[in-house]
Design a protein around this motif. Structure first.
Motif, PDB file in Angstrom:
ATOM      1  N   LYS A 144      54.781  32.684  36.648  1.00  0.00           N
ATOM      2  CA  LYS A 144      54.115  31.624  35.618  1.00  0.00           C
ATOM      3  C   LYS A 144      52.609  32.067  35.655  1.00  0.00           C
ATOM      4  O   LYS A 144      51.969  32.581  36.773  1.00  0.00           O
ATOM      5  N   ILE A 145      51.977  31.628  34.196  1.00  0.00           N
ATOM      6  CA  ILE A 145      50.788  31.921  34.343  1.00  0.00           C
ATOM      7  C   ILE A 145      50.047  30.725  33.692  1.00  0.00           C
ATOM      8  O   ILE A 145      50.152  30.210  32.788  1.00  0.00           O
ATOM      9  N   GLY A 146      49.609  29.805  34.816  1.00  0.00           N
ATOM     10  CA  GLY A 146      49.082  28.492  34.521  1.00  0.00           C
ATOM     11  C   GLY A 146      50.319  27.707  34.345  1.00  0.00           C
ATOM     12  O   GLY A 146      51.293  27.644  34.945  1.00  0.00           O
ATOM     13  N   SER A 147      50.609  26.963  33.140  1.00  0.00           N
ATOM     14  CA  SER A 147      51.736  26.379  33.003  1.00  0.00           C
ATOM     15  C   SER A 147      52.741  27.006  31.817  1.00  0.00           C
ATOM     16  O   SER A 147      53.623  26.274  31.389  1.00  0.00           O
ATOM     17  N   VAL A 148      52.456  28.154  31.793  1.00  0.00           N
ATOM     18  CA  VAL A 148      53.482  29.136  31.009  1.00  0.00           C
ATOM     19  C   VAL A 148      54.300  29.866  31.843  1.00  0.00           C
ATOM     20  O   VAL A 148      53.901  30.436  32.775  1.00  0.00           O
ATOM     21  N   SER A 149      55.571  29.692  31.561  1.00  0.00           N
ATOM     22  CA  SER A 149      56.642  30.511  32.322  1.00  0.00           C
ATOM     23  C   SER A 149      56.870  31.539  31.543  1.00  0.00           C
ATOM     24  O   SER A 149      56.802  31.874  30.191  1.00  0.00           O
ATOM     25  N   VAL A 150      57.307  32.700  32.278  1.00  0.00           N
ATOM     26  CA  VAL A 150      57.694  33.889  31.678  1.00  0.00           C
ATOM     27  C   VAL A 150      59.055  34.556  32.116  1.00  0.00           C
ATOM     28  O   VAL A 150      59.095  34.453  33.314  1.00  0.00           O
ATOM     29  N   LYS A 151      59.951  34.740  31.259  1.00  0.00           N
ATOM     30  CA  LYS A 151      61.445  35.083  31.765  1.00  0.00           C
ATOM     31  C   LYS A 151      61.593  36.502  31.166  1.00  0.00           C
ATOM     32  O   LYS A 151      61.268  36.791  30.075  1.00  0.00           O
ATOM     33  N   LEU A 152      62.255  37.133  31.970  1.00  0.00           N
ATOM     34  CA  LEU A 152      62.800  38.481  31.484  1.00  0.00           C
ATOM     35  C   LEU A 152      64.259  38.658  31.447  1.00  0.00           C
ATOM     36  O   LEU A 152      64.983  38.135  32.261  1.00  0.00           O
ATOM     37  N   GLY A 153      64.706  39.525  30.368  1.00  0.00           N
ATOM     38  CA  GLY A 153      66.129  39.654  30.311  1.00  0.00           C
ATOM     39  C   GLY A 153      66.316  41.135  29.881  1.00  0.00           C
ATOM     40  O   GLY A 153      65.361  42.033  29.450  1.00  0.00           O
ATOM     41  N   GLY A 154      67.717  41.511  29.848  1.00  0.00           N
ATOM     42  CA  GLY A 154      67.618  42.903  29.165  1.00  0.00           C
ATOM     43  C   GLY A 154      68.837  43.598  30.204  1.00  0.00           C
ATOM     44  O   GLY A 154      69.472  43.129  31.075  1.00  0.00           O
ATOM     45  N   PHE A 155      69.155  44.910  29.664  1.00  0.00           N
ATOM     46  CA  PHE A 155      70.145  45.666  30.588  1.00  0.00           C
ATOM     47  C   PHE A 155      69.867  47.218  30.226  1.00  0.00           C
ATOM     48  O   PHE A 155      69.109  47.559  29.347  1.00  0.00           O
ATOM     49  N   VAL A 156      70.376  47.892  31.181  1.00  0.00           N
ATOM     50  CA  VAL A 156      70.533  49.294  30.959  1.00  0.00           C
ATOM     51  C   VAL A 156      71.753  50.042  30.296  1.00  0.00           C
ATOM     52  O   VAL A 156      72.848  49.565  31.027  1.00  0.00           O
ATOM     53  N   ASP A 157      71.830  50.655  29.552  1.00  0.00           N
ATOM     54  CA  ASP A 157      73.180  50.974  29.033  1.00  0.00           C
ATOM     55  C   ASP A 157      73.425  52.415  28.734  1.00  0.00           C
ATOM     56  O   ASP A 157      72.434  53.179  28.474  1.00  0.00           O
ATOM     57  N   MET A 158      74.615  53.087  29.110  1.00  0.00           N
ATOM     58  CA  MET A 158      75.078  54.164  28.863  1.00  0.00           C
ATOM     59  C   MET A 158      76.171  54.233  28.190  1.00  0.00           C
ATOM     60  O   MET A 158      77.541  53.555  28.583  1.00  0.00           O
ATOM     61  N   SER A 159      76.390  54.744  26.760  1.00  0.00           N
ATOM     62  CA  SER A 159      77.425  54.625  25.897  1.00  0.00           C
ATOM     63  C   SER A 159      77.954  56.269  25.577  1.00  0.00           C
ATOM     64  O   SER A 159      76.869  56.871  25.264  1.00  0.00           O
ATOM     65  N   ASN A 160      79.144  56.156  25.429  1.00  0.00           N
ATOM     66  CA  ASN A 160      79.792  57.391  25.340  1.00  0.00           C
ATOM     67  C   ASN A 160      80.552  57.201  24.064  1.00  0.00           C
ATOM     68  O   ASN A 160      81.418  56.685  23.892  1.00  0.00           O
ATOM     69  N   ILE A 161      79.932  58.009  22.808  1.00  0.00           N
ATOM     70  CA  ILE A 161      80.624  57.814  21.606  1.00  0.00           C
ATOM     71  C   ILE A 161      81.501  59.241  21.027  1.00  0.00           C
ATOM     72  O   ILE A 161      80.728  60.087  21.240  1.00  0.00           O
ATOM     73  N   TYR A 162      82.343  58.766  20.587  1.00  0.00           N
ATOM     74  CA  TYR A 162      83.198  59.867  19.965  1.00  0.00           C
ATOM     75  C   TYR A 162      83.667  59.365  18.651  1.00  0.00           C
ATOM     76  O   TYR A 162      84.069  58.385  18.347  1.00  0.00           O
ATOM     77  N   ARG A 163      83.636  60.167  17.623  1.00  0.00           N
ATOM     78  CA  ARG A 163      84.057  60.113  16.153  1.00  0.00           C
ATOM     79  C   ARG A 163      84.826  61.277  15.731  1.00  0.00           C
ATOM     80  O   ARG A 163      84.430  62.470  16.145  1.00  0.00           O
ATOM     81  N   ASP A 164      85.832  61.192  15.091  1.00  0.00           N
ATOM     82  CA  ASP A 164      86.520  62.110  14.532  1.00  0.00           C
ATOM     83  C   ASP A 164      86.039  62.863  13.247  1.00  0.00           C
ATOM     84  O   ASP A 164      86.706  63.956  12.897  1.00  0.00           O
TER      85      ASP A 164
END
Length: 598
Positions: A144-164
């Motif tokens: 918190k910064i004073g009366s303001v709250s800080v929230k964090l979110g997210g993710f680490v992504d590893m995608s394998n893509i195949y197209r014909d």
């Protein structure tokens, strides 16, 4: 030299730290009990084990509640000192050091975080926000910064893509670009692993008054491409802005305000019309799937709720227009073919390159007014339903007369109106174990709102914009048979209507010319002038919890999408009717780590 034994207090340091933590947790539990019910005169003996007088044992700040304290929480209390009379007379002491008595002040930050209940990834929603966005709303503040709250979110992504088919595309599939058989890329597959979809978000919240909330939300990933981005050695793709907006809510008045870049109000919602409640397919592809209606643009939005059941929203959003025209060599400022009975066509300016922090390699349409969305929604016991209207304006600058280069002619701004009507739904089935979701938008000049990116407009013979009649829609079924499994399937379609004028040479010009020569679409390395009339898709996939605990959540996802593209009918070299088609298959295999959901 013989080793001297370590002092006794060193051996007990870990135990002392554990005891301190237990006491602080007990104090936090008592604080919660005090808030929930008035203080009573005593705690029954059967509920407190050996604790006969909690106020005396833990200090003057602790009072007994008429709610019973769980036996497990008290009977396992350690003997904290070797002096029973000190236990009854004063505060708790550990290693002859007093522990501060309970007070109304919050527990230390590390204890407060341990006690905070953090929501695991919820797969029971028709649009799980941890998958489709980052679900920061359900997470505890990081600081918190004073009366303001800080929230964090997210993710680490590893995608394998195949197209014909080879699209040379990253994790945002250009669905309308699957090549016809005459293109060599139609005969080569594509494998493209990427971490570009890794995402981070931050929510900053403040409460200036009772019932009033203000917030700032920022969300980004690595889907940007810089001038030196490549896949040779460093794979240096750059961060990009997905969402960035400020918002305010007054629950008493039922008013909600948003200004900044966010999902368009045309996007469907799971419930309400509030930000971060969008009904987004739980797919991996950053371009979602064909038939789902969305843009993500700067806007100013006002929402009014009526008892949080009925919702009315108005959004003023950033416009852009895309063009489709038979003459692929036409550039902005060039001549369009003359209409029947005329000797020359007008010069038409329809876009300009970016400057002043806009992309200098991109072209921007000549916008005259924002896109306007007016939407109504209702939340009922049988589901969430929406209906909205979309208004758009298109503009070109037409230069008539003068020399062949346009010198000495007269310029005139030409404006055309477009837009449409749309709706969406999210309906729970089988006691919430499944959801039926869908959306549709029909009108003129709406191609921009579909993932296949059909054009919004073409030209009339006068050079004025001609919005194309189009329809976009999808229908999906989402199921979650267990807490750790989500399955989904979608079907979608996007289609445009032919809009042409007859030229002085007897050919037709505009979008979807019926006498266009399409022979090259089936000839290797031939010139293909086919224009897309419609695109249909089928998607299926799922998400699985691999790990879930205080360390976060690890998910595995699988997405398969089949696309079939149909061109407008034209002719071949013999004058016979020709209608090229193309298809494509895309598979995503994805692993994600959500460190904030645990």
């Amino acid at each position: 030299m013989a080793c001297l034994p370590e002092p006794a207090h060193a051996d007990n340091s870990a135990e002392i730290a554990q005891l301190r933590s237990m006491v602080l947790q007990l104090q936090a539990q008592v604080r919660d009990l005090q808030k929930s019910q008035k203080v009573a005169h005593a705690i029954p003996h059967h509920a407190t084990g050996n604790v006969q007088n909690p106020a005396a044992k833990y200090g003057p700040g602790l009072q007994a509640s008429d709610k019973t304290v769980p036996h497990a929480a008290t009977s396992s209390l350690p003997h904290l000192t070797g002096h029973p009379e000190e236990e009854l007379a004063g505060p708790v002491r550990i290693n002859d050091q007093p522990v501060e008595p309970f007070s109304v002040d919050p527990a230390p930050a590390n204890v407060a975080e341990d006690m905070q209940s953090v929501k695991s990834i919820n797969l029971s929603s028709s649009s799980p926000t941890a998958l489709t966005q980052t679900e920061v709303d359900s997470l505890p503040p990081i600081f918190k910064i004073g009366s303001v709250s800080v929230k964090l979110g997210g993710f680490v992504d590893m995608s394998n893509i195949y197209r014909d088919k080879n699209l040379t595309a990253g994790p945002a599939t250009p669905w309308g670009s699957f090549p016809y058989s005459g293109n060599p890329n139609a005969h080569a597959s594509e494998y493209r692993p990427t971490a570009q979809l890794s995402r981070f978000s931050m929510l900053i919240e403040g409460k200036p008054a009772k019932g009033v909330t203000v917030e700032a939300y920022v969300e980004g990933d690595f889907g940007g491409s810089g001038s030196n981005s490549n896949a040779v050695q460093t794979n240096s793709y750059v961060p990009r802005m997905r969402q960035a907006y400020l918002a305010a809510d007054d629950r008493d008045l039922g008013l909600h305000f948003l200004a900044g870049q966010a999902w368009s109000l045309t996007t469907g919602y799971t419930n309400t019309l509030l930000r971060r409640h969008e009904q987004l397919p739980p797919v991996v592809d950053s371009n979602l799937i064909p038939g789902v209606i969305f843009t993500r643009v700067p806007q100013v939005r006002v929402i009014k709720d009526f008892h949080r059941k009925w919702w009315l929203g108005l959004s003023v959003e950033t416009p852009q227009a895309t063009l489709g025209f038979d003459d692929s060599t036409l550039d902005s400022g060039g001549n369009i073919p003359a209409a029947m009975g005329q000797t020359s066509g007008p010069h038409v300016i329809y876009n300009s390159t970016g400057t002043g922090m806009l992309d200098p390699e991109a072209h921007y349409s000549l916008d005259v007014a924002p896109d306007i969305v007016l939407k109504g929604a209702v939340d009922t016991s049988v589901g969430h339903f929406e209906l909205y209207g979309l208004a758009r304006w298109f503009r070109t600058i037409v230069v008539n007369g003068g020399s062949s280069g346009g010198l000495g002619g007269q310029a005139r701004s030409r404006v055309a109106f477009g837009g449409g009507v749309g709706g969406s739904m999210a309906v729970p089935l089988l006691s919430g174990k499944m959801q039926l979701v869908g959306d549709v938008l029909a009108g003129k000049g709406i191609g921009r709102y579909g993932p296949s990116q059909l054009p919004d407009m073409t030209f009339r013979s006068s050079g004025a914009p001609a919005p194309l009649r189009e329809i976009i829609g999808s229908l999906g079924l989402i199921g979650h048979p267990t807490d750790n499994l989500l399955l989904y399937t979608y079907g979608g379609v996007e289609a445009a209507h032919r809009t042409v004028y007859e030229g002085a040479d007897g050919s037709y010009y505009g979008y979807g010319s019926p006498n266009a020569n399409l022979s090259g679409c089936a000839i290797m390395m031939g010139t293909c002038n086919a224009e897309t009339q419609s695109l249909a898709s089928y998607t299926m996939g799922g998400w699985w919890h691999l790990l879930d605990g205080h360390y976060g959540s690890v998910m595995a996802g699988l997405q398969y999408t089949y696309v079939r593209k149909f061109a407008f009918r034209g002719v071949d070299n013999s004058g016979n009717v020709s209608r090229p088609t193309a298809n494509g298959n895309t598979v995503f295999v994805t692993f994600r780590y959500y460190p904030f959901q645990n």
